[in-house]
Design a protein around this motif. Structure first.
Motif, PDB file in Angstrom:
ATOM      1  N   LYS A 240       0.838  -1.207   0.000  1.00  0.00           N
ATOM      2  CA  LYS A 240       0.000   0.000   0.000  1.00  0.00           C
ATOM      3  C   LYS A 240       0.874   1.259   0.000  1.00  0.00           C
ATOM      4  N   TYR A 241       2.146   1.112   0.416  1.00  0.00           N
ATOM      5  CA  TYR A 241       3.038   2.271   0.420  1.00  0.00           C
ATOM      6  C   TYR A 241       3.682   2.552  -0.944  1.00  0.00           C
TER       7      TYR A 241
ATOM      8  N   GLY B  56     -11.664   2.002  -4.822  1.00  0.00           N
ATOM      9  CA  GLY B  56     -10.423   2.164  -5.588  1.00  0.00           C
ATOM     10  C   GLY B  56     -10.743   2.496  -7.036  1.00  0.00           C
TER      11      GLY B  56
ATOM     12  N   ASP C 231     -11.797   6.616  -3.610  1.00  0.00           N
ATOM     13  CA  ASP C 231     -10.368   6.469  -3.894  1.00  0.00           C
ATOM     14  C   ASP C 231      -9.579   7.261  -2.863  1.00  0.00           C
ATOM     15  N   ILE C 232      -8.341   6.809  -2.612  1.00  0.00           N
ATOM     16  CA  ILE C 232      -7.478   7.481  -1.647  1.00  0.00           C
ATOM     17  C   ILE C 232      -7.005   8.832  -2.196  1.00  0.00           C
ATOM     18  N   SER C 233      -6.969   8.953  -3.530  1.00  0.00           N
ATOM     19  CA  SER C 233      -6.418  10.163  -4.140  1.00  0.00           C
ATOM     20  C   SER C 233      -7.513  11.157  -4.535  1.00  0.00           C
TER      21      SER C 233
ATOM     22  N   THR D 256     -13.326  10.573  -0.844  1.00  0.00           N
ATOM     23  CA  THR D 256     -11.882  10.362  -0.686  1.00  0.00           C
ATOM     24  C   THR D 256     -11.641   9.536   0.569  1.00  0.00           C
TER      25      THR D 256
ATOM     26  N   SER E 161      -9.373   5.670   2.142  1.00  0.00           N
ATOM     27  CA  SER E 161      -8.616   4.435   1.914  1.00  0.00           C
ATOM     28  C   SER E 161      -9.602   3.267   1.946  1.00  0.00           C
ATOM     29  N   TYR E 162      -9.169   2.095   1.523  1.00  0.00           N
ATOM     30  CA  TYR E 162     -10.051   0.914   1.564  1.00  0.00           C
ATOM     31  C   TYR E 162     -10.579   0.673   2.973  1.00  0.00           C
ATOM     32  N   GLU E 163      -9.640   0.780   3.937  1.00  0.00           N
ATOM     33  CA  GLU E 163     -10.020   0.473   5.327  1.00  0.00           C
ATOM     34  C   GLU E 163     -11.128   1.425   5.783  1.00  0.00           C
ATOM     35  N   ASP E 164     -10.904   2.738   5.539  1.00  0.00           N
ATOM     36  CA  ASP E 164     -11.899   3.724   5.964  1.00  0.00           C
ATOM     37  C   ASP E 164     -13.177   3.572   5.153  1.00  0.00           C
TER      38      ASP E 164
END
Ligand code: AVI
Length: 323
Positions: free
Chosen positions: A30-31, A84, A111-113, A137, A139-142
């Motif tokens: 993920k990084y 995503g 999406d995270i971005s 906006t 992350s998958y977890e959130d």
């Protein structure tokens, strides 16, 4: 640039310190996805050797109509929630089909971005002004937490494309699918894109492409740590290695140290030793067969309806419905 205390408090620094203290060493994929990593991944998706994106695009191009038929819509309104979403190139084909049938579409890309989401939202609004786009906006977890809270009256279609599930280990993948299933109401659908087990040579080429872009993608993780955490990794002292186990269907990527070296982690004052040929495991890309798909979706309350496949039989999009 953050202060050393601020760096020490980031999830990234904590995960790197922990991951480099393990044996074997590992850092989560993920990084990979900082700004530079996002750009390199866009390049990967256009590579001849990276067949996944093309294969799934072909599925949407040829089967969007059949996919929409299989949703067995109960009203003339549908809400699409995409985890995503990225640039939503494939989803556009599905939205086109739904729109042409005169259905009311509400599209919620997650999406995270934020910048990617902005581009995607403008693109959809330009091509399909009648579609309501509500970007999120996260992350998958959130996103999983948020999904429980999104109220809705209409039938929903959840999308998780690109074989993104393959970047999770089998336990995480099952948990993730369970989280989605729990956010679904009766008759909601879930379309998930999964890369198939296939000729190992085809898979190995996809993760060790002839143009060296995947190697750049992996090595960028070292640059990212230098940029954000103040480490001083020398990327010329590492090699990108991709492996594939045809028994389990697991492709793995590593950064292998070319010599014995020591790396300083400034936020915790520790020095990490890497022996010659010692590896840092950076990514899993799981490939699937029927048995694995059954295992992941067992006890989730989701019923498998159909799958759609590309002409090379490389990739499948599976459609599930909540019972
Ligand atoms: C995002 N994910 C599904 C890609 C994959 O195929 O595992 C990431 C990637 N890693 C190397 N190439 C592409």
């Amino acid at each position: 640039m953050k202060t050393i205390e601020e760096i020490a408090n980031t999830r990234f620094a904590k995960d790197v310190e922990r991951g480099l203290s393990l044996n074997p060493k590992r850092i989560s994929s993920k990084y990979f996805y900082d700004k530079k990593g996002d750009e390199i991944f866009q390049k990967i998706m256009r590579l001849d050797d990276y067949y996944l994106t093309r294969a799934e695009f072909e599925i949407f191009l040829n089967h969007s109509s059949a996919i929409v038929d299989s949703l067995e819509l109960k009203s003339n309104q549908i809400e699409i929630i995409e985890l995503g979403a990225g640039d939503a190139t494939k989803t556009l084909l599905l939205i086109k089909e739904l729109s042409e049938r005169g259905l009311t579409v509400i599209y919620k890309p997650i999406d995270i971005s934020a910048s990617v989401l902005q581009t995607t939202t403008s693109k959809i609004s330009k091509h399909f002004p009648e579609v309501t786009v509500e970007p999120i906006t996260a992350s998958y977890e959130d996103a999983l937490g948020l999904l429980q809270k999104i109220p809705s009256q209409s039938q929903k279609l959840f999308l998780f494309l690109g074989s993104n599930l393959g970047n999770l280990n089998s336990e995480e993948a099952h948990e993730f699918v369970l989280g989605i299933a729990q956010s679904m109401a009766k008759d909601d659908c879930f379309l998930i894109g999964l890369d198939k087990m296939k000729n190992p040579e085809v898979i190995l080429r996809a993760y060790n492409d002839s143009e060296g872009v995947t190697s750049e993608f992996n090595l960028n993780l070292l640059d990212r740590m230098n940029r954000e955490l103040g480490t001083s990794f020398d990327r010329s002292l590492f090699k990108h290695i991709a492996t594939y186990d045809p028994g389990t269907g697991t492709a793995k990527s590593f950064l292998v140290s070319k010599k014995r070296q020591s790396v300083h982690l400034p936020w915790c004052g520790r020095d990490i030793i890497l022996e010659k040929f010692e590896s840092i495991h950076t990514e899993i890309s799981q490939k699937y067969n029927e048995v694995l798909v059954e295992e992941i979706f067992a006890h989730t309350g989701l019923k498998r309806m159909k799958y759609f496949e590309d002409s090379n039989e490389y990739f499948r999009d599976y459609l599930f419905v909540k019972q």
